[in-house]
Scaffold this active site. Sequence first.
Site, PDB file in Angstrom:
ATOM      1  CE1 TYR A   1      -4.085   1.740  13.244  1.00 20.84           C
ATOM      2  CE2 TYR A   1      -5.370   2.121  15.235  1.00 20.84           C
ATOM      3  CZ  TYR A   1      -5.125   1.385  14.095  1.00 20.84           C
ATOM      4  OH  TYR A   1      -5.911   0.304  13.797  1.00 20.84           O
TER       5      TYR A   1
ATOM      6  CE1 TYR B   1       3.980   2.316  10.479  1.00 27.93           C
ATOM      7  CE2 TYR B   1       2.437   2.852  12.230  1.00 27.93           C
ATOM      8  CZ  TYR B   1       3.727   2.786  11.752  1.00 27.93           C
ATOM      9  OH  TYR B   1       4.769   3.176  12.547  1.00 27.93           O
TER      10      TYR B   1
ATOM     11  CG  LEU C   1      -2.012  -1.065   1.250  1.00 27.23           C
ATOM     12  CD1 LEU C   1      -2.988  -0.787   2.382  1.00 27.23           C
ATOM     13  CD2 LEU C   1      -2.762  -1.138  -0.072  1.00 27.23           C
TER      14      LEU C   1
END
Length: 302
Positions: free
Chosen positions: A125, A61, A37
Amino acid sequence: MRVAVTGREGQLARSLQAIAADSDTEIVCLGRPEFDLAQPGAIAATLAAAEPDVVINAAAYTAVDRAESEAELAHAVNTVGAGLVAEAAARLGLPVLQVSTDYVFDGTAERPYREDDPVSPLGVYGASKQAGELKVAAANPRHVICRTSWVYSPYGQNFVKTMLRLAGGREEIGVVADQRGCPTYALDLARTLLSIARRVAEERAAASPLFGVFHVAGGGEASWADVAEAVFAKSAALGGPSARVKRIGTLDYPTPARRPADSRLDTAKLRAVYGIALPDWRASLGDCVTRLVAPSASLASR
């Protein structure tokens, strides 16, 4: 049904393969180096070559703390990459299931979060995953964004496996007790994703209620300390490693990334639209620990 799954080495992709093995679903797992990706050039071509009916983007991730210092990489995978997968699926006329996270919320609601609640991620995140949701929705009208939480399984790296490993060398383990969420067994999540995939594979109308954002999480709620205690109780009953749990606060275990204090997810919409409710986390956790501690017992009970 033929399903292309990104994130080949992840615990969810491996769980999807395990669940599909007992069905008529064929899983084509895509991963690095040919499908990365962070390297978008080959995404569309690799998906087309897989000839799927549905795409599940499970690649992500997920290093929550490291993301604070690797924000560019986190966004490359979770935001830009997710959007490119959804766009490639749309060009092929395919629906996409995007796996997202409870970390899109800040944990201050004091009740389980619904799909239409405002998002407010606390760290890189969560922000990268929330931005990825927007990219996916914009790129492919036939999208199902599945927010999940506290995922564990017999595969990969996760909280349950970490607790069992630490118990092998410690008598007492400090575990955070003031963060609450919905522990989710990756095998239950995989089973649900495949059920959703079967429904949307033939649905052409983007306005269908089958598409949109859904919360997909295990039944019940817990703190991390609750989960650890349940892990050790089950493991001890099987003759495996165990330890005492010392309940500590978030402030006693500082991390680079802030976590939501209460990220419980309301799954009523999933039940209403798809008729699906994931099992209570306690039962599923027992199965996971049995597979890890006494795999022969797990096989005998199946």
